[in-house]
Design a protein around this motif. Structure first.
Motif, PDB file in Angstrom:
ATOM      1  N   ILE A 174      11.990  -1.849  -1.574  1.00  0.00           N
ATOM      2  CA  ILE A 174      11.821  -1.601  -2.872  1.00  0.00           C
ATOM      3  C   ILE A 174      12.384  -3.214  -3.220  1.00  0.00           C
ATOM      4  O   ILE A 174      12.182  -4.102  -4.207  1.00  0.00           O
ATOM      5  N   LYS A 175      13.412  -3.665  -2.158  1.00  0.00           N
ATOM      6  CA  LYS A 175      13.788  -4.956  -2.399  1.00  0.00           C
ATOM      7  C   LYS A 175      12.854  -6.027  -2.576  1.00  0.00           C
ATOM      8  O   LYS A 175      12.687  -7.240  -3.465  1.00  0.00           O
ATOM      9  N   GLY A 176      12.088  -5.956  -2.263  1.00  0.00           N
ATOM     10  CA  GLY A 176      10.999  -6.892  -1.630  1.00  0.00           C
ATOM     11  C   GLY A 176       9.599  -6.983  -2.747  1.00  0.00           C
ATOM     12  O   GLY A 176       9.692  -8.592  -3.573  1.00  0.00           O
ATOM     13  N   ASN A 177       9.740  -5.703  -3.004  1.00  0.00           N
ATOM     14  CA  ASN A 177       9.592  -5.936  -4.792  1.00  0.00           C
ATOM     15  C   ASN A 177       9.201  -6.405  -5.427  1.00  0.00           C
ATOM     16  O   ASN A 177       8.794  -7.120  -6.493  1.00  0.00           O
ATOM     17  N   ILE A 178      10.541  -6.911  -5.819  1.00  0.00           N
ATOM     18  CA  ILE A 178      11.571  -6.685  -6.789  1.00  0.00           C
ATOM     19  C   ILE A 178      11.468  -8.442  -6.883  1.00  0.00           C
ATOM     20  O   ILE A 178      10.724  -9.199  -7.690  1.00  0.00           O
ATOM     21  N   LEU A 179      11.466  -9.146  -5.676  1.00  0.00           N
ATOM     22  CA  LEU A 179      11.182 -10.248  -5.386  1.00  0.00           C
ATOM     23  C   LEU A 179       9.961 -10.553  -5.634  1.00  0.00           C
ATOM     24  O   LEU A 179       9.650 -11.749  -5.820  1.00  0.00           O
ATOM     25  N   ARG A 180       8.690 -10.388  -5.294  1.00  0.00           N
ATOM     26  CA  ARG A 180       7.333 -10.499  -5.823  1.00  0.00           C
ATOM     27  C   ARG A 180       7.221 -10.632  -6.806  1.00  0.00           C
ATOM     28  O   ARG A 180       6.445 -11.637  -7.643  1.00  0.00           O
ATOM     29  N   ARG A 181       8.126  -9.244  -7.679  1.00  0.00           N
ATOM     30  CA  ARG A 181       8.443  -9.931  -9.218  1.00  0.00           C
ATOM     31  C   ARG A 181       8.509 -11.061  -9.971  1.00  0.00           C
ATOM     32  O   ARG A 181       8.097 -11.175 -10.971  1.00  0.00           O
ATOM     33  N   MET A 182       9.262 -11.234  -8.902  1.00  0.00           N
ATOM     34  CA  MET A 182      10.411 -12.720  -9.517  1.00  0.00           C
ATOM     35  C   MET A 182       9.832 -13.287  -9.254  1.00  0.00           C
ATOM     36  O   MET A 182      10.338 -14.691  -8.675  1.00  0.00           O
ATOM     37  N   LYS A 183       8.350 -13.332  -8.626  1.00  0.00           N
ATOM     38  CA  LYS A 183       7.328 -14.995  -8.186  1.00  0.00           C
ATOM     39  C   LYS A 183       7.871 -15.360  -6.618  1.00  0.00           C
ATOM     40  O   LYS A 183       7.884 -16.894  -7.002  1.00  0.00           O
ATOM     41  N   LYS A 184       8.555 -14.024  -6.135  1.00  0.00           N
ATOM     42  CA  LYS A 184       9.137 -14.653  -4.412  1.00  0.00           C
ATOM     43  C   LYS A 184       8.652 -14.904  -3.793  1.00  0.00           C
ATOM     44  O   LYS A 184       9.128 -13.635  -2.552  1.00  0.00           O
ATOM     45  N   PRO A 185       7.166 -14.964  -3.496  1.00  0.00           N
ATOM     46  CA  PRO A 185       6.259 -14.153  -2.075  1.00  0.00           C
ATOM     47  C   PRO A 185       6.506 -13.772  -0.684  1.00  0.00           C
ATOM     48  O   PRO A 185       7.033 -13.853   0.043  1.00  0.00           O
ATOM     49  N   ASP A 186       7.241 -15.570  -0.550  1.00  0.00           N
ATOM     50  CA  ASP A 186       8.038 -15.659   0.545  1.00  0.00           C
ATOM     51  C   ASP A 186       9.212 -14.761   1.227  1.00  0.00           C
ATOM     52  O   ASP A 186       9.180 -13.878   2.271  1.00  0.00           O
ATOM     53  N   GLU A 187       9.716 -14.639   0.252  1.00  0.00           N
ATOM     54  CA  GLU A 187      11.372 -13.615   0.081  1.00  0.00           C
ATOM     55  C   GLU A 187      10.526 -12.552   0.881  1.00  0.00           C
ATOM     56  O   GLU A 187      11.289 -11.941   1.183  1.00  0.00           O
ATOM     57  N   ALA A 188       9.587 -11.593  -0.316  1.00  0.00           N
ATOM     58  CA  ALA A 188       9.509 -10.350  -0.658  1.00  0.00           C
ATOM     59  C   ALA A 188       8.965 -10.121   0.885  1.00  0.00           C
ATOM     60  O   ALA A 188       8.864  -9.038   1.180  1.00  0.00           O
ATOM     61  N   LYS A 189       7.745 -11.458   1.355  1.00  0.00           N
ATOM     62  CA  LYS A 189       7.358 -10.929   2.679  1.00  0.00           C
ATOM     63  C   LYS A 189       8.444 -10.526   3.917  1.00  0.00           C
ATOM     64  O   LYS A 189       8.532  -9.644   4.433  1.00  0.00           O
ATOM     65  N   SER A 190       9.778 -10.964   3.578  1.00  0.00           N
ATOM     66  CA  SER A 190      10.628 -11.027   5.071  1.00  0.00           C
ATOM     67  C   SER A 190      11.762  -8.864   4.584  1.00  0.00           C
ATOM     68  O   SER A 190      11.494  -8.468   5.374  1.00  0.00           O
ATOM     69  N   MET A 191      11.519  -9.324   3.041  1.00  0.00           N
ATOM     70  CA  MET A 191      12.158  -7.898   3.077  1.00  0.00           C
ATOM     71  C   MET A 191      10.669  -6.582   3.234  1.00  0.00           C
ATOM     72  O   MET A 191      11.455  -5.891   4.201  1.00  0.00           O
ATOM     73  N   HIS A 192       9.654  -6.762   3.142  1.00  0.00           N
ATOM     74  CA  HIS A 192       8.799  -6.276   3.797  1.00  0.00           C
ATOM     75  C   HIS A 192       8.179  -6.154   4.465  1.00  0.00           C
ATOM     76  O   HIS A 192       8.748  -5.239   5.500  1.00  0.00           O
ATOM     77  N   GLU A 193       8.527  -7.455   6.256  1.00  0.00           N
ATOM     78  CA  GLU A 193       8.510  -7.044   7.258  1.00  0.00           C
ATOM     79  C   GLU A 193       9.954  -6.382   7.951  1.00  0.00           C
ATOM     80  O   GLU A 193       9.729  -5.920   9.629  1.00  0.00           O
ATOM     81  N   ARG A 194      10.584  -6.363   7.222  1.00  0.00           N
ATOM     82  CA  ARG A 194      12.525  -5.796   8.054  1.00  0.00           C
ATOM     83  C   ARG A 194      11.745  -4.128   7.858  1.00  0.00           C
ATOM     84  O   ARG A 194      12.328  -3.749   8.020  1.00  0.00           O
ATOM     85  N   ALA A 195      11.121  -3.532   6.541  1.00  0.00           N
ATOM     86  CA  ALA A 195      10.773  -2.323   6.151  1.00  0.00           C
ATOM     87  C   ALA A 195      10.327  -1.983   7.466  1.00  0.00           C
ATOM     88  O   ALA A 195      10.569  -0.805   8.183  1.00  0.00           O
ATOM     89  N   THR A 196       8.652  -2.423   7.893  1.00  0.00           N
ATOM     90  CA  THR A 196       8.012  -2.345   8.660  1.00  0.00           C
ATOM     91  C   THR A 196       8.862  -2.364  10.286  1.00  0.00           C
ATOM     92  O   THR A 196       8.229  -1.691  11.078  1.00  0.00           O
ATOM     93  N   LEU A 197       9.513  -3.583  10.289  1.00  0.00           N
ATOM     94  CA  LEU A 197      10.376  -3.235  11.648  1.00  0.00           C
ATOM     95  C   LEU A 197      11.632  -1.939  11.450  1.00  0.00           C
ATOM     96  O   LEU A 197      11.451  -1.086  12.675  1.00  0.00           O
ATOM     97  N   LEU A 198      11.989  -1.351  10.855  1.00  0.00           N
ATOM     98  CA  LEU A 198      13.095  -0.383  10.552  1.00  0.00           C
ATOM     99  C   LEU A 198      12.296   1.511  11.268  1.00  0.00           C
ATOM    100  O   LEU A 198      12.328   2.216  10.997  1.00  0.00           O
TER     101      LEU A 198
END
Length: 416
Positions: free
Chosen positions: A325-349
């Motif tokens: 969810i945090k990654g999706n918010i960051l993507r909407r804020m036009k921060k795809p680099d930060e969003a990708k880090s959040m989504h990668e954290r989700a896939t690791l977990l």
């Protein structure tokens, strides 16, 4: 050596020797003679407002069950209502003297507690068995087997419910309501289990029966609201939250449930006010922070949504869905680099989380890293081939790579 509170999960306070009631929660301790008559043996059931205690009636040596109102969680008005209800139940019990029936035989106050006494009626003679009954209420159990009485179907139902063995739990709760038709806890457990197995209409009837036994219990009103939500009877659901809050204005779960339903109905401002109230009462509820974040996201208040989801992550840092969810918010804020880090954290977990892989692919697509995006979409679809949005976005990436035939095939899958 002190006396440990019988509520080992909710209290577990070590009281001084010879204490009769728990200093912290106020319920009777083991061995206490309630009203100089009923010797408390154990605790077999508890909810937000009451505890159930098997006891020995010292007047006749027989086993009985005490239902005690928790003094620290009840007001004077609630204690008076409890005793009025007990008096009515006692009056009704005098006309229900069939063998095996559970009757209220006494009620009163002792120290900080209000209580009622229940026992099983047994015909004392062949004449009574034939229909000529006397007023005596004689439980079958004695001191030697009071702990067997304590092992009741209610306790078994609660155990099976916690193990998610719902079909077995339902049978146990049905036996418990047969054994004691006045057990609010048994009817409530039956209702919760029926809801879990998809029998919402029957669950509603069970909670209605429980509420007829204790109409002032906010937990029961909240549970009834959950059933009505499942049945999509939203006006009635909101009435139940109103009733729960009437009896306990500080009941956080009623505020949060109310907020979630309002959010689903598009009443976002009212929903946010309800979430605010719930979090003032209990700021440790991760699910409420998440619901608030989702609601703020829906009205494009992304900065506020990010603050709310960060509060949720402080409480549950290993929850993959929250990072997603945090990654999706960051993507909407036009921060795809930060969003990708959040989504990668989700896939690791949670490597089996198809949605997180899909969202990572969206970040890479926004960064125009199409080959890597395609890999993420393929991983998502290997986990969930029905994810239509992944097929569609995959098609867009393939088209960007000028792989038009493959793109058309991907679009076809999205339409399946």
């Amino acid at each position: 050596m002190g006396m440990l509170c019988l509520d080992t999960e909710g209290c577990n306070y070590l009281n001084r020797e010879n204490a009769r009631f728990c200093t912290r929660c106020g319920i009777p301790l083991q061995g206490t003679l309630v009203q100089s008559r009923y010797e408390v043996q154990a605790l077999t059931g508890n909810d937000r407002s009451t505890v159930t205690l098997p006891a020995i009636d010292r007047h006749n040596g027989q086993g009985v069950t005490l239902r005690v109102l928790r003094p620290r969680q009840s007001t004077q008005a609630e204690r008076e209502n409890f005793l009025q209800d007990a008096e009515l139940a006692l009056s009704l019990s005098k006309h229900a003297q069939e063998p095996g029936s559970i009757n209220v035989t006494d009620f009163g106050k002792d120290g900080p507690v209000a209580f009622l006494v229940k026992s099983e009626y047994v015909a004392e003679s062949a004449n009574e068995a034939a229909g000529q009954v006397t007023p005596a209420m004689t439980p079958r159990t004695t001191r030697q087997n009071v702990q067997q009485q304590a092992y009741n179907w209610l306790a078994e139902g609660n155990r099976l419910y916690e193990l998610a063995r719902y079909d077995e739990a339902l049978k146990a709760y049905e036996a418990a309501t047969t054994q004691d038709n006045l057990s609010m806890e048994a009817w409530s457990g039956k209702g919760a289990t029926l809801l879990h197995v998809g029998r919402a209409e029957e669950a509603l009837l069970a909670f209605d029966h429980a509420l007829s036994l204790n109409p002032n219990d906010p937990d029961l009103w909240n549970s009834r609201a959950n059933v009505l939500h499942e049945l999509q009877r939203f006006d009635e659901e909101m009435y139940c939250y109103d009733q729960a809050l009437l009896h306990d204005p500080n009941y956080a779960f009623a505020w949060s449930g109310r907020g979630m339903t309002l959010a689903e109905q598009g009443q976002t401002q009212e929903a946010l006010m309800a979430f605010d109230r719930a979090l003032v009462l209990d700021s440790r509820q991760c699910v409420i922070w998440q619901a608030m974040s989702d609601t703020l996201y829906s009205i494009h208040r992304y900065n506020d949504a990010l603050i709310a989801i960060d509060r949720a992550l402080e409480l549950e840092s290993n929850n993959a869905s929250l990072w997603d969810i945090k990654g999706n918010i960051l993507r909407r804020m036009k921060k795809p680099d930060e969003a990708k880090s959040m989504h990668e954290r989700a896939t690791l977990l949670d490597p089996q989380n198809a949605t997180a892989w899909f969202d990572r692919g969206n970040d890479l697509r926004d960064m125009r890293r199409f080959a890597e995006a395609l890999t993420s979409y393929d991983r998502a679809l290997s986990l969930d081939p029905t994810l239509a949005a992944a097929w569609y976005n995959r098609g867009n990436v393939l088209a960007a790579l000028h792989m038009f035939e493959d793109a058309l095939e991907s679009y076809d899958h999205a339409l399946d």
